[in-house]
Enzyme design. Structure first.
Site, PDB file in Angstrom:
ATOM      1  CE1 TYR A  11       0.570  -3.866   7.724  1.00 42.45           C
ATOM      2  CE2 TYR A  11      -0.797  -2.824   9.367  1.00 42.45           C
ATOM      3  CZ  TYR A  11      -0.681  -3.563   8.227  1.00 42.45           C
ATOM      4  OH  TYR A  11      -1.803  -4.018   7.584  1.00 42.45           O
ATOM      5  CG  HIS A  52      -1.992  -1.094   1.116  1.00 44.29           C
ATOM      6  ND1 HIS A  52      -3.240  -0.911   0.539  1.00 44.29           N
ATOM      7  CD2 HIS A  52      -1.956  -2.388   1.511  1.00 44.29           C
ATOM      8  CE1 HIS A  52      -3.928  -2.038   0.601  1.00 44.29           C
ATOM      9  NE2 HIS A  52      -3.173  -2.959   1.186  1.00 44.29           N
TER      10      HIS A  52
END
Length: 341
Positions: free
Chosen positions: A313, A46
């Site tokens: 992440y 993303h």
């Protein structure tokens, strides 16, 4: 709270990066860098997106289900990032590789506390564990166009039949604002009386509109972010946050296994987005959305993915926060992968 989360994330990432035997979550980021190239300052997945701001106001039903301050009924400021799924910051919005699209929300509660939701346009996730996700990436990398049949990806799909179904559930929308976003992982709501309810989130637009692959291919490369910017300048974008409620016996540990469509869905509140952040590119580089950043009244289920996503992440955030130290992967490919988990 945000600064402390970032510090913890950086420590986790540093430990993972120096380990002789990197954990699965570090392997996942390494493989993402290998698949889509290293792009200093950008996310491993993303990578391309746009940041907007607005507010959230919960429904009375939400307060009955959970004692979380998120559902108090007060107007809560939010920061939202819409994104393309691919790890290449120059992927065309209409490319199949841009699917699934993402919507990550940071709710700014009182006292400087934030809580996050990370959703995407897949109706369910391709796999149920970080290990299987790593193996999926390995299968994609090991299946170039000239690979002998059956390819490693075809073999993976044969042993994980919900994976191709998951990818098939996402299509290119005509706008980030005209897409439905799913919280693929189960969380537990705890009410004021202590009652517990497993839920999966759903963000529903005023209308959902998807393009055919032929229509999507004709769009300008940045049409989704450009359209959203123009739309919000005219009027606010509205989503309804909903929750699908599990029934007794419904499993909560596997995000690749959707609950039956007849499960009750309740409205939790209204999300209103009315401002595009002026320097979106800089803002999104500094933002970290943490799936496990929860408040009292919302708890983790036995689903392993939120914790594994948080760890991955953290690795990605550490690398993009120190662009010169990005250490894994290859140079950016000239063409994006056509399968973008």
């Amino acid at each position: 709270m945000i600064k402390s989360l970032m510090c913890v994330s950086l420590l986790l990432a540093a430990a993972a990066a120096t380990a002789d035997n990197p954990p699965v979550t570090t392997q996942v980021v390494d493989l993402a860098n290998k698949l889509n190239g290293v792009h200093p300052g950008f996310r491993a997945f993303h990578a391309k997106g746009v940041v907007v701001e607005g507010s959230f106001k919960a429904s009375p039903e939400a307060a009955r289900l959970s004692r979380a301050p998120l559902f108090s009924g007060r107007t809560i400021p939010v920061t939202v990032r819409f994104s393309d799924g691919n790890g290449m910051p120059n992927v065309a919005d209409g490319s199949p590789a841009a699917n699934p699209h993402g919507m990550a929300i940071k709710y700014h509660l009182s006292g400087g506390v934030d809580t996050d939701m990370v959703t995407n346009s897949l109706k369910f996730f391709p796999v149920g564990t970080g290990e299987d996700f790593r193996d999926l990436l390995l299968a994609i990398i090991g299946s170039p166009p000239d690979a002998p049949k059956p390819t490693k990806l075809e073999q993976f799909f044969a042993s994980h039949p919900n994976a191709p179904k998951a990818f098939g559930s996402a299509a290119t929308p005509d706008s980030y604002a005209d897409e439905e976003y799913h919280g693929i992982n189960a969380f537990i709501f705890v009410s004021k009386s202590g009652q517990r309810q497993a839920v999966r989130y759903l963000l529903v637009p005023e209308k959902a509109v998807h393009l055919t692959p032929e229509e999507a291919a004709k769009q300008p490369p940045d049409f989704l972010s450009d359209e959203l910017t123009q739309r919000i300048a005219r009027k606010s974008v509205v989503f309804r946050l909903k929750a699908q409620l599990a029934e007794p016996g419904d499993q909560t540990k596997d995000g690749s296994q959707p609950w039956p469509d007849d499960r009750k869905v309740v409205e939790l509140g209204v999300l209103t987005l009315n401002k595009v952040v002026s320097n979106s590119l800089e803002a999104e580089k500094k933002l970290l959305f943490v799936p496990t950043a929860l408040t009292a009244g919302i708890e983790l289920s036995d689903d392993p993915l939120p914790s594994q996503r948080t760890a991955a992440y953290a690795v990605s955030f550490a690398r993009r926060s120190q662009p010169d130290s990005a250490s894994s992967g290859s140079k950016a490919p000239t063409q994006p992968s056509t399968v973008s988990p």
